[in-house]
Design a protein around this motif. Structure first.
Motif, PDB file in Angstrom:
ATOM      1  N   ARG A 160      -3.981  -5.534   2.197  1.00 34.62           N
ATOM      2  CA  ARG A 160      -4.982  -6.894   2.342  1.00 34.62           C
ATOM      3  C   ARG A 160      -6.425  -6.690   2.270  1.00 34.62           C
ATOM      4  O   ARG A 160      -7.258  -6.884   1.266  1.00 34.62           O
ATOM      5  CB  ARG A 160      -4.268  -8.515   2.504  1.00 34.62           C
ATOM      6  N   GLU A 161      -5.933  -5.999   3.598  1.00 37.26           N
ATOM      7  CA  GLU A 161      -7.591  -5.884   4.005  1.00 37.26           C
ATOM      8  C   GLU A 161      -7.454  -4.480   3.688  1.00 37.26           C
ATOM      9  O   GLU A 161      -9.583  -4.765   3.187  1.00 37.26           O
ATOM     10  CB  GLU A 161      -7.775  -5.315   5.368  1.00 37.26           C
ATOM     11  N   ALA A 203      -6.921   4.154  -0.527  1.00 35.68           N
ATOM     12  CA  ALA A 203      -6.464   3.305   0.634  1.00 35.68           C
ATOM     13  C   ALA A 203      -5.992   1.970   0.439  1.00 35.68           C
ATOM     14  O   ALA A 203      -5.021   1.702   0.658  1.00 35.68           O
ATOM     15  CB  ALA A 203      -7.450   2.737   1.044  1.00 35.68           C
ATOM     16  N   CYS A 204      -6.055   1.009  -1.210  1.00 33.88           N
ATOM     17  CA  CYS A 204      -5.418   0.296  -1.839  1.00 33.88           C
ATOM     18  C   CYS A 204      -3.759   0.719  -2.272  1.00 33.88           C
ATOM     19  O   CYS A 204      -3.015  -0.121  -1.601  1.00 33.88           O
ATOM     20  CB  CYS A 204      -6.349  -0.297  -3.082  1.00 33.88           C
ATOM     21  N   GLU A 205      -3.710   2.251  -2.500  1.00 30.68           N
ATOM     22  CA  GLU A 205      -2.738   2.451  -3.211  1.00 30.68           C
ATOM     23  C   GLU A 205      -1.984   2.795  -1.517  1.00 30.68           C
ATOM     24  O   GLU A 205      -0.580   2.911  -1.710  1.00 30.68           O
ATOM     25  CB  GLU A 205      -2.430   3.563  -3.870  1.00 30.68           C
ATOM     26  N   VAL A 206      -1.865   3.569  -0.661  1.00 29.58           N
ATOM     27  CA  VAL A 206      -0.893   3.831  -0.215  1.00 29.58           C
ATOM     28  C   VAL A 206      -0.957   2.646   1.899  1.00 29.58           C
ATOM     29  O   VAL A 206       0.046   2.964   2.841  1.00 29.58           O
ATOM     30  CB  VAL A 206      -1.957   5.232   0.461  1.00 29.58           C
ATOM     31  N   GLU A 212      -5.999  -9.910  -4.613  1.00 30.95           N
ATOM     32  CA  GLU A 212      -5.216  -8.934  -4.020  1.00 30.95           C
ATOM     33  C   GLU A 212      -5.165  -9.505  -2.322  1.00 30.95           C
ATOM     34  O   GLU A 212      -4.492  -8.976  -1.538  1.00 30.95           O
ATOM     35  CB  GLU A 212      -5.074  -7.837  -4.678  1.00 30.95           C
ATOM     36  N   THR A 213      -6.036 -10.273  -1.924  1.00 37.31           N
ATOM     37  CA  THR A 213      -6.156 -10.112  -0.376  1.00 37.31           C
ATOM     38  C   THR A 213      -5.432 -11.132  -0.019  1.00 37.31           C
ATOM     39  O   THR A 213      -5.467 -11.394   0.924  1.00 37.31           O
ATOM     40  CB  THR A 213      -8.438 -10.203  -0.539  1.00 37.31           C
ATOM     41  N   GLY A 214      -5.221 -12.681  -1.049  1.00 34.12           N
ATOM     42  CA  GLY A 214      -4.681 -13.528  -0.516  1.00 34.12           C
ATOM     43  C   GLY A 214      -5.307 -14.828   0.407  1.00 34.12           C
ATOM     44  O   GLY A 214      -4.858 -14.958   0.900  1.00 34.12           O
ATOM     45  N   ASP A 215      -6.490 -14.502  -0.008  1.00 33.59           N
ATOM     46  CA  ASP A 215      -7.410 -15.218   0.727  1.00 33.59           C
ATOM     47  C   ASP A 215      -8.203 -16.097  -0.540  1.00 33.59           C
ATOM     48  O   ASP A 215      -9.163 -15.807  -0.856  1.00 33.59           O
ATOM     49  CB  ASP A 215      -8.748 -14.407   1.911  1.00 33.59           C
ATOM     50  N   PRO A 216      -8.153 -17.619  -0.522  1.00 37.35           N
ATOM     51  CA  PRO A 216      -8.471 -18.230  -1.639  1.00 37.35           C
ATOM     52  C   PRO A 216      -9.765 -18.498  -1.093  1.00 37.35           C
ATOM     53  O   PRO A 216     -10.647 -18.511  -2.381  1.00 37.35           O
ATOM     54  CB  PRO A 216      -7.380 -19.987  -1.027  1.00 37.35           C
ATOM     55  N   LEU A 217     -10.201 -18.378  -0.571  1.00 36.33           N
ATOM     56  CA  LEU A 217     -12.186 -18.158   0.129  1.00 36.33           C
ATOM     57  C   LEU A 217     -11.888 -16.900  -0.590  1.00 36.33           C
ATOM     58  O   LEU A 217     -13.351 -17.094  -1.291  1.00 36.33           O
ATOM     59  CB  LEU A 217     -12.222 -18.520   1.182  1.00 36.33           C
TER      60      LEU A 217
END
Length: 409
Positions: free
Chosen positions: A166-167, A156-159, A205-210
């Motif tokens: 990000r999710e 899923a992360c690849e496609v 890779e999520t971009g979520d700092p928390l």
């Protein structure tokens, strides 16, 4: 005298492994005592199995002196006894989970049908299920679902792209956390470390700092577990500084801040700094009071109840059994708390009773932990060493039966 497993093989105590490691370096007991900072009498008592070598702080001191990994003293990973069919099932998937972790960062090379059926909603459901197994300490069920789940999350992360990507990485981070806990509970510490590295990488890779900071909570634990207290402390301090800079007041941020103070308290306790441990625990209590409820943000259980549980665990780490038992007497765990967390609490209570010489109460606490989380309790290094010591010095009915299930008889 060594004792024996149900397979007929000799079962070493932590003290016997310590003696073997010392002999390998051609050190005398006095040399080990001097290097580790303990008395000659204490070294003799540990090696002869008259004193339980279960406290991580002491194990780490000997491991540092002997330049070995702590598991060389504690003996993990352990093999479940042949009669423990659930335990045998739990360890059966370790190799497959390890392979999935090794695939991280490599091209997933999905088949066309794999890429076509990627469904984030379904993956979210499966991750929730895996986290449920994790919180229930259902290690066999965790092992059964993790290999395929991790593979599908990697695909899923690849496609996917953009917000969906990000999710997907957020779900993969959670999947790796489940794998980490599964491996850690089974004593496969090197593989658990590998999983922790994957948690940190995928969280970025999520971009979520928390989410990134939450991953570093586990990263700090890796250094703590091998006695690198300065490095663990630096990671914790950086995270708390970053949380302050974010000026987040959302419950997730408050929960995370409190969780880091608990980790700092544990790091201080393992470093034999009781004052710092109490100071960080007090700061965690403040965060819990601000939060006003028990939460499970980022799968890090935090809130008033968890802080109270740590109030029992920390004096156990410091060998202060009476303080731990006094605090435990005032604590009533809510039934909604996870089996994983409640079982670990009863393990700590059992160790506290043992330190006080209250062996019947110690056995009772360990049996409660085993009923809640059989495999996690049987694989717990502290339980195995403490029960082994109890058996070596005073054999009796239920205690020996527990020792058989643990594989220390």
């Amino acid at each position: 005298m060594p004792h024996y497993s149900d397979t007929g093989g000799s079962v070493e105590s932590n003290g016997q492994r310590l003696a073997r490691l010392r002999a390998r370096r051609r050190w005398t007991q006095q040399r080990l005592a001097t290097e580790a900072g303990y008395s000659l009498a204490a070294v003799r008592a540990y090696e002869q199995g008259r004193r339980s070598l279960d406290r991580p702080q002491i194990v780490l001191a000997f491991a540092k002196a002997l330049d070995c990994h702590p598991t060389e003293i504690t003996g993990g990973p352990y093999v479940p006894v042949s009669s423990d069919t659930e335990g045998q099932s739990a360890v059966a998937a370790v190799a497959a989970v390890r392979r999935a972790l090794l695939r991280h960062g490599r091209p997933a090379r999905p088949e066309e049908h794999e890429a076509a059926v990627v469904d984030l909603a379904e993956l979210r459901r499966r991750v929730t299920e895996a986290n449920g197994f994790r919180q229930a300490a259902a290690l066999a069920k965790s092992g059964a679902v993790l290999p395929a789940l991790l593979r599908d999350l990697q695909v899923a992360c690849e496609v996917t792209e953009g917000d969906q990507r990000r999710e997907a990485f957020g779900l993969l981070t959670s999947g790796y956390e489940c794998a980490m806990q599964y491996l850690y509970k089974l004593g496969h510490t090197s593989d658990a470390t590998l999983a922790t590295e994957r948690v940190v990488w995928s969280a970025r890779e999520t971009g979520d700092p928390l989410r990134v900071l939450a991953a570093h909570w586990y990263d700090a634990g890796e250094f703590l577990s091998i006695g690198e207290h300065d490095e663990a402390g630096a990671i914790i301090d950086d995270a708390l500084t970053d949380l302050g800079a974010l000026r987040e007041r959302r419950p997730e941020a408050v929960s995370l801040r409190g969780a880091f103070h608990l980790k700092a308290a544990l790091n201080s306790a393992r470093a034999a700094d009781a004052q710092a441990a109490e100071s960080h625990w007090a700061k965690a209590k403040e965060a819990a009071e601000e939060l006003g409820e028990d939460r499970n943000d980022f799968q890090l259980q935090f809130g008033p109840t968890n802080v109270a549980i740590w109030g029992v665990s920390l004096p156990v780490e410091l060998g202060k059994g009476r303080v731990a038992v006094d605090r435990a007497d005032k604590l009533r765990l809510p039934q909604k708390f996870s089996s994983e967390r409640r079982s670990h609490y009863f393990i700590d209570v059992g160790r506290a009773y043992f330190y006080n010489g209250q062996r019947e109460q110690a056995l009772g606490a360990f049996l409660k932990a085993e009923r809640l989380a059989p495999q996690a309790t049987r694989m717990h290094a502290g339980v195995r060493e403490t029960v082994g010591t109890m058996i070596r010095t005073q054999k009796r009915g239920e205690l020996v039966e527990l020792g058989i299930r643990l594989g220390v008889v």
